[in-house]
Design a protein around this motif. Structure first.
Motif, mmCIF file in Angstrom:
data_model
loop_
_atom_site.group_PDB
_atom_site.id
_atom_site.type_symbol
_atom_site.label_atom_id
_atom_site.label_comp_id
_atom_site.label_asym_id
_atom_site.label_seq_id
_atom_site.Cartn_x
_atom_site.Cartn_y
_atom_site.Cartn_z
ATOM 1 N N ILE A 15 9.198 -68.882 -27.062
ATOM 2 C CA ILE A 15 8.046 -69.561 -27.300
ATOM 3 C C ILE A 15 7.242 -68.318 -27.931
ATOM 4 O O ILE A 15 7.185 -67.372 -27.479
ATOM 5 N N GLN A 16 6.585 -68.918 -29.143
ATOM 6 C CA GLN A 16 5.859 -68.157 -29.929
ATOM 7 C C GLN A 16 4.335 -68.370 -30.066
ATOM 8 O O GLN A 16 4.290 -69.596 -30.522
ATOM 9 N N THR A 23 4.901 -72.389 -31.325
ATOM 10 C CA THR A 23 6.295 -72.659 -32.024
ATOM 11 C C THR A 23 7.313 -72.457 -30.898
ATOM 12 O O THR A 23 7.267 -71.273 -30.318
ATOM 13 N N ILE A 24 8.204 -73.374 -30.692
ATOM 14 C CA ILE A 24 9.193 -73.292 -29.695
ATOM 15 C C ILE A 24 10.868 -73.394 -30.171
ATOM 16 O O ILE A 24 10.884 -74.415 -30.871
ATOM 17 N N TRP A 25 11.528 -72.323 -30.035
ATOM 18 C CA TRP A 25 12.854 -72.664 -30.265
ATOM 19 C C TRP A 25 13.726 -72.940 -28.952
ATOM 20 O O TRP A 25 13.476 -72.005 -28.151
ATOM 21 N N LEU A 26 14.668 -73.723 -28.838
ATOM 22 C CA LEU A 26 15.393 -73.737 -27.764
ATOM 23 C C LEU A 26 16.274 -72.536 -27.631
ATOM 24 O O LEU A 26 16.813 -71.779 -28.572
ATOM 25 N N VAL A 53 13.792 -75.487 -34.986
ATOM 26 C CA VAL A 53 12.312 -75.448 -34.413
ATOM 27 C C VAL A 53 12.538 -76.734 -33.415
ATOM 28 O O VAL A 53 12.908 -77.682 -33.951
ATOM 29 N N TYR A 54 12.239 -76.669 -32.227
ATOM 30 C CA TYR A 54 12.296 -77.614 -31.182
ATOM 31 C C TYR A 54 10.688 -78.364 -31.094
ATOM 32 O O TYR A 54 10.741 -79.611 -31.071
ATOM 33 N N TYR A 55 9.656 -77.493 -31.353
ATOM 34 C CA TYR A 55 8.342 -78.193 -31.098
ATOM 35 C C TYR A 55 7.439 -77.035 -32.013
ATOM 36 O O TYR A 55 7.568 -75.999 -31.955
ATOM 37 N N ARG A 56 6.426 -77.683 -32.753
ATOM 38 C CA ARG A 56 5.673 -77.004 -33.318
ATOM 39 C C ARG A 56 4.219 -77.589 -32.955
ATOM 40 O O ARG A 56 4.072 -78.934 -33.260
ATOM 41 N N ARG A 66 6.686 -86.088 -26.786
ATOM 42 C CA ARG A 66 7.697 -86.052 -25.860
ATOM 43 C C ARG A 66 8.598 -85.096 -25.639
ATOM 44 O O ARG A 66 8.828 -84.712 -24.669
ATOM 45 N N ARG A 67 8.755 -84.263 -26.697
ATOM 46 C CA ARG A 67 9.376 -82.911 -26.706
ATOM 47 C C ARG A 67 8.816 -81.978 -25.624
ATOM 48 O O ARG A 67 9.316 -81.227 -25.022
ATOM 49 N N ILE A 68 7.365 -82.005 -26.087
ATOM 50 C CA ILE A 68 6.819 -80.859 -25.412
ATOM 51 C C ILE A 68 6.606 -81.195 -23.906
ATOM 52 O O ILE A 68 6.366 -80.326 -22.884
ATOM 53 N N ALA A 69 6.593 -82.401 -23.662
ATOM 54 C CA ALA A 69 6.398 -83.108 -22.445
ATOM 55 C C ALA A 69 7.635 -82.749 -21.427
ATOM 56 O O ALA A 69 7.476 -82.192 -20.572
#
Length: 321
Positions: A15-16, A23-26, A53-56, A66-69
């Motif tokens: 997590i950054q 910004t999140i990378w799995l 990137v998984y989520y920004r 949905r991803r961040i949830a």
């Protein structure tokens, strides 16, 4: 000059936070071949590879929500996720924050007693939040059904054995009341049952609706969170108390026979074993809850099918013979 904060959650994500943008990378271990029967962290990703990137947070789309949830729920059940959750709570836009505190059953006096018996679910700074998995059907495997069938057969045999030596265990609160009414006064017996139900409800504490109709996905998930989540930190006696509480929790139901108490205690121990085995493999509570919930739902489904077949057979018997 802005300060960049970077957190690595082993086995889950990096997590950054840079100038308020998350910004999140799995983790590279989640390479798309993860066991979908016990984890859904990358369910919303298609044709992705480690490093993507998984989520920004600046990507304001329903899919990013949905991803961040899902990720926030995973973090809440991760041993090293507390600090990351705290930072994300301060940084993320409010409409991206989906966590809600989980409340164990307290809507009746008997439910409050069962919850009181349970050990704490949050001994190591993890939060206890409501998990949302959607439709669990995509996680069902053949071995779930293969395991549920002999388990149900064993419980039917156990109930038969108990009722053979203690005939009163074949009754449920409702049928027991009717039988008592035949020997005394039907009006008095039913009035007594109604009074007990009213008192039990009056002794409860109002809470936002968390109970669900029996045999539904949400009911199984709720029970797994209430009676199994946190078991990795419990001692043997505390785990036994949880299984005992699980059996007691179902006793006030009007239609469960009293002989179901012991099978429910054993059933709770089976679901707990699945939870603990998955937790040891994944080190994540949410994933362990999901694995136990899937088996719980399949067992309930098999039970419903068997009940339906028995009823159909009983209805067809006079016609056939």
């Amino acid at each position: 000059m802005t300060e960049t904060e970077r957190m690595e959650i082993d086995g889950l994500a990096t997590i950054q936070i840079d100038d308020g943008v998350v910004t999140i990378w799995l983790d590279k271990k989640l390479d798309g071949t993860v066991d979908f029967t016990s984890s859904d962290i990358n369910y919303f990703l298609k044709n992705w590879k480690p490093g993507d990137v998984y989520y920004r947070s600046i990507e304001d789309t329903p899919e990013s929500f949905r991803r961040i949830a899902v990720l926030l729920e995973e973090l809440s059940g991760h041993p090293n996720g507390a600090l990351a959750l705290s930072q994300l709570r301060e940084t993320l836009p409010k409409d991206h924050w989906h966590l809600h505190d989980f409340v164990r059953p307290k809507d009746t006096g008997s439910a409050r007693f069962c919850s009181w018996l349970l050990p704490s679910a949050t001994k190591k700074k993890q939060t206890h939040v409501v998990y949302n998995f959607g439709n669990l059907r995509r996680y069902f495997c053949w071995w779930h059904y293969a395991s549920a069938i002999p388990m149900l057969a064993f419980f039917i045999g156990l109930i038969y054995l108990q009722t053979h030596f203690m005939p009163w265990m074949i009754y449920s609160p409702l049928t027991g009341t009717i039988e008592l009414g035949k020997k005394t006064s039907m009006v008095a017996a039913i009035a007594g049952l109604v009074l007990l139900v009213v008192i039990d409800n009056k002794l409860g504490t109002w809470q936002k609706s968390t109970g669900y109709s029996p045999f539904t996905n949400k009911a199984a998930i709720y029970e797994e969170q209430a009676f199994r989540e946190g078991a990795e930190d419990w001692r043997t006696w505390e785990r036994f108390r949880s299984c005992l509480s699980f059996g007691l929790f179902h006793l006030p139901s009007l239609y469960y026979v009293f002989g179901m108490f012991l099978p429910h205690v054993i059933m709770g121990s089976v679901f707990m074993a699945i939870y603990l085995r998955t937790f040891r493999r994944t080190n994540c509570r949410r994933t362990a809850v999901l694995a136990a919930s899937v088996f719980h739902v399949v067992y309930n489904r098999v039970t419903l099918i068997v009940i339906a077949l028995v009823v159909l057979f009983e209805l067809a018997l006079p016609v056939l013979f």
